[in-house]
Structure formats: C-alpha cells, structure tokens
Design a protein around this motif. Structure first.
Motif, PDB file in Angstrom:
ATOM      1  N   UNK A 114       0.846  -1.196   0.000  1.00 53.35           N
ATOM      2  CA  UNK A 114       0.000   0.000   0.000  1.00 53.35           C
ATOM      3  C   UNK A 114       0.886   1.252   0.000  1.00 53.35           C
ATOM      4  N   UNK A 115       0.551   2.201  -0.848  1.00 51.11           N
ATOM      5  CA  UNK A 115       1.214   3.502  -0.838  1.00 51.11           C
ATOM      6  C   UNK A 115       0.636   4.319   0.311  1.00 51.11           C
ATOM      7  N   UNK A 116       1.500   4.737   1.250  1.00 51.05           N
ATOM      8  CA  UNK A 116       1.064   5.432   2.453  1.00 51.05           C
ATOM      9  C   UNK A 116       1.853   6.719   2.691  1.00 51.05           C
ATOM     10  N   UNK A 117       1.456   7.825   2.081  1.00 54.66           N
ATOM     11  CA  UNK A 117       2.077   9.094   2.471  1.00 54.66           C
ATOM     12  C   UNK A 117       1.946   9.288   3.988  1.00 54.66           C
ATOM     13  N   UNK A 118       3.000   9.804   4.609  1.00 56.23           N
ATOM     14  CA  UNK A 118       3.093   9.824   6.064  1.00 56.23           C
ATOM     15  C   UNK A 118       1.871  10.433   6.757  1.00 56.23           C
ATOM     16  N   UNK A 119       1.344  11.534   6.223  1.00 57.11           N
ATOM     17  CA  UNK A 119       0.258  12.220   6.927  1.00 57.11           C
ATOM     18  C   UNK A 119      -1.076  11.484   6.843  1.00 57.11           C
ATOM     19  N   UNK A 120      -1.143  10.444   5.998  1.00 52.98           N
ATOM     20  CA  UNK A 120      -2.389   9.701   5.845  1.00 52.98           C
ATOM     21  C   UNK A 120      -2.354   8.316   6.486  1.00 52.98           C
ATOM     22  N   UNK A 121      -1.214   7.908   7.037  1.00 50.36           N
ATOM     23  CA  UNK A 121      -1.080   6.570   7.618  1.00 50.36           C
ATOM     24  C   UNK A 121      -1.946   6.418   8.866  1.00 50.36           C
ATOM     25  N   UNK A 122      -2.642   5.277   8.942  1.00 45.78           N
ATOM     26  CA  UNK A 122      -3.298   4.885  10.192  1.00 45.78           C
ATOM     27  C   UNK A 122      -3.225   3.362  10.305  1.00 45.78           C
ATOM     28  N   UNK A 123      -2.176   2.898  10.945  1.00 41.91           N
ATOM     29  CA  UNK A 123      -1.983   1.465  11.140  1.00 41.91           C
ATOM     30  C   UNK A 123      -2.398   1.004  12.533  1.00 41.91           C
ATOM     31  N   UNK A 124      -3.141   1.836  13.242  1.00 45.41           N
ATOM     32  CA  UNK A 124      -3.510   1.482  14.608  1.00 45.41           C
ATOM     33  C   UNK A 124      -4.423   0.257  14.609  1.00 45.41           C
ATOM     34  N   UNK A 125      -4.239  -0.659  15.562  1.00 42.68           N
ATOM     35  CA  UNK A 125      -5.099  -1.849  15.653  1.00 42.68           C
ATOM     36  C   UNK A 125      -6.582  -1.496  15.759  1.00 42.68           C
TER      37      UNK A 125
END
Length: 204
Positions: A1-12
C-alpha cells in the motif's frame, strides 16, 4: 500500500473497526497470474489478535491455487470520492479522498465443520438487522447441502495490516468545511465520505 506519512493509520483500533464496517473485500492471490475475487471477509478475534475468514466457489479459477501457507492480500475499501480543486479558495489540482485497509496473510483451509460454523456466523452478521432473518435452519437442507459442497472455506492469518485515511489532512478548516458541504450535496457514497471528513476534523 502507498502510504504518504500524513495519511497513515496502522492502529489496531482503526484496522479492526474498518474491517468490521466494510467487510466486502477484494482478495488477491498469485496463480498463473495475479487473481482477484470480490467476497465478504469477516474478522474473528480482537484488535490485537485476530484472523480473517471467507469462502469461494470451487469453480472460481482462484480455487486451485488456494493452498495452506500461500499468501493472500485482502483489500478493504470504504467510501471514496473525487475532490474538485474548484472547491478550494486557491488554485490547486484535483484529488481523491478515501480510506482503505490492506491485510497480508497466510491461508489455512477450513474443515467442513469450520466452514459450516463460518457460514452460520456470516449469515448471522449480515442478517442481524433483517426483519425476517435467514438462518441455516430456515434454508431447505437439500439446497444448503448442494451449495455447501460447491465452496471452500479458509482462514487468513495476518502478518501485516496497513491502513490509510486520506481526508485532506493539512488543509485549513474553511477549506475542509467547504469540501464537506460539496460532498453533502452528492450521491450517498459522497455523503458517507463527508461524514468521515466531519468526524476526522471535528467539523460542527
């Protein structure tokens, strides 16, 4: 997945909730070429420890590559929409807002008992708000048995889960408010996205 830093949400919390909310997924498997199928995929377990489960038809071309230990990518997608740059108060290019979760996992084929249980749980999940819910016991036995013999169930044991929320982070409040107003005037999917935008940015 392309994840620009400000859009990342990998929280469980985000991953688990998102899968529950948008269970109709795209599953991708490597066969003679990359193969994809669109099926409901449910989650079993809590946000810290879970696995996914689903089934496909045996006549699906993906079926012969569905083997224990093989990797599968599962793509969950929420509402999305084109965002016109005419909605901004300054010159800019158009873009697209969306949310998505990608889960990579290893396949484990289900036993008949596990498949039976999975199908009952699947119906229970989607029939929970139905006025006249369908259950295993309300389906004629011969119809159930005929369909049951034509499908294969499987678990997906995740080893990576990635999430993205592209909801105009970094924009000023007035710009986001205007985007929200424009989305509210659109189709049901746009209205759903507007609700996510509103929640993300605490719009009044």
């Amino acid at each position: 997945m392309y994840q620009p830093k400000k859009y990342i949400n990998n929280s469980p919390e985000f991953i688990h909730s998102f899968i529950q909310q948008y269970p109709f997924a795209t599953v991708v498997l490597k066969g003679e070429c990359l193969l994809a199928t669109h099926i409901p995929v449910l989650i079993d377990g809590n946000k810290e420890n879970y696995r996914l489960f689903a089934h496909i038809a045996n006549h699906n071309q993906m079926h012969r590559f569905l083997k224990n230990g093989e990797e599968m990518l599962v793509i969950f997608q929420g509402p999305d929409s084109y965002i016109s740059s005419s909605w901004y108060s300054f010159p800019e290019i158009p873009t697209w807002d969306y949310e998505a979760v990608h889960v990579n996992g290893k396949i484990t084929l289900q036993s008949d008992y596990e498949l039976q249980d999975s199908l009952e749980r699947l119906m229970g999940y989607f029939e929970r708000d139905s006025e006249n819910p369908v259950t295993y016991k309300t389906i004629p036995k011969e119809i159930w048995n005929d369909n049951f013999s034509g499908i294969t169930g499987f678990w997906i044991e995740p080893f990576q889960a990635l999430g993205i929320e592209k909801l105009h982070q970094g924009f000023e409040y007035r710009e986001i408010q205007n985007i929200n107003d424009k989305l509210q005037k659109g189709c049901p999917k746009n209205i759903q996205l507007a609700s996510l935008l509103k929640k993300k940015h605490n719009l009044e």
